[in-house]
Design an enzyme around this catalytic site. Structure first.
Site, short mmCIF file in Angstrom:
data_model
loop_
_atom_site.label_atom_id
_atom_site.label_comp_id
_atom_site.label_asym_id
_atom_site.label_seq_id
_atom_site.Cartn_x
_atom_site.Cartn_y
_atom_site.Cartn_z
CG ASN A 1 -1.80 1.19 1.31
OD1 ASN A 1 -2.46 1.51 0.31
ND2 ASN A 1 -1.89 1.86 2.45
CG HIS B 1 -0.57 6.54 4.36
ND1 HIS B 1 -1.95 6.57 4.43
CD2 HIS B 1 -0.14 7.46 5.26
CE1 HIS B 1 -2.32 7.46 5.33
NE2 HIS B 1 -1.25 8.01 5.86
C1 GRF Z 1 -2.12 8.75 -3.03
O1 GRF Z 1 -1.68 9.95 -2.46
C2 GRF Z 1 -1.92 7.60 -2.09
O2 GRF Z 1 -0.87 7.78 -1.19
C3 GRF Z 1 -3.22 7.56 -1.32
O3 GRF Z 1 -4.20 7.90 -2.26
C4 GRF Z 1 -3.62 8.73 -3.27
C5 GRF Z 1 -3.97 8.10 -4.60
O4 GRF Z 1 -3.66 8.95 -5.66
N1 GRF Z 1 -3.42 6.26 -0.71
P1 GRF Z 1 -3.81 8.42 -7.17
O5 GRF Z 1 -5.23 7.89 -7.34
O6 GRF Z 1 -2.79 7.36 -7.39
O7 GRF Z 1 -3.56 9.64 -8.01
#
Ligand code: GRF
Length: 214
Positions: free
Chosen positions: A112, A114
């Protein structure tokens, strides 16, 4: 003989900029993984359009198709993962927790990303807002192995710091965090695919390529 590339599924709920970064890296000839499937809980997720543009099989499993039974939805997703012989799951902006059956089927194989330096600002969908409101001087992004039941508590694989500037707002800060994520997440996927991640409790050791091959 070239080693076969590991089969990776990406879970998405939103915009999909991390999915794009993964697809671009996976298009490089030496990348050790292949994005074989994109799954979402949202029919309208823009990330699904990205998968279609790249001709990657994709499917939405919206809650209403499963009478809002999260277990039934996840079991259907698991069936698809097995059918497509997926080896690694990558959550790239996926806004749901998985049921335990998925972790049992994919031990130490659910990554994942974050948007903070965990354990700071974990456990929610507003890590960027929280870092700004807290007055932190540095935040960043984390790639972790996810554990059953806990969204942001799993062992940390890679982290990248992002300084917070005095005039940052959520948009400008999240943009720079995203740029860090676009490198960090594909890097972590590559390490996993090369068998270079060794988990020991909360600790994830990164092996040299030579040790991983031995
Ligand atoms: C990212 O900032 C990720 O860390 C978080 O959700 C966001 C997703 O962005 N979990 P994207 O859809 O990949 O542009």
């Amino acid at each position: 003989m070239a080693r076969s590339r590991r089969r990776v599924a990406v879970f998405v709920s939103g915009r999909g900029s991390n999915l794009t970064a993964l697809l671009k890296r996976a298009a490089e000839p030496d990348f050790p993984g292949e994005i074989v499937l994109v799954l979402s809980n949202k029919t309208e997720a823009p990330a699904l359009q990205i998968a279609r543009k790249w001709n990657v099989p994709c499917k939405a499993f919206p809650a209403e198709d499963f009478r809002r039974d999260r277990g039934a939805r996840d079991l259907a997703m698991l069936e698809r993962l097995r059918h497509d012989e997926v080896e690694l799951i990558v959550c790239a902006g996926y806004n749901m927790l998985f049921i335990d059956e998925i972790f049992k089927a994919y031990p130490d194989a659910v990554l994942n990303v974050h948007p903070s330096l965990l354990p700071a600002f974990g456990g929610g969908m507003h890590a960027v807002e929280d870092a700004l409101a807290y007055g932190a001087k540095v935040t960043g992004c984390t790639v972790q192995l996810i554990e059953p039941g806990e969204a942001d508590g799993g062992p940390i694989v890679l982290q990248s710091p992002v300084p917070i500037e005095p005039d940052d707002d959520v948009e400008s800060l999240h943009q720079r965090i995203h740029e860090a994520e676009w490198k960090l997440l594909p890097d972590a996927v590559a390490l996993w695919c090369e068998n270079r991640l060794v988990r020991d409790g909360r600790h994830v050791r990164i092996l040299s390529p030579e040790l991983a091959r031995a």
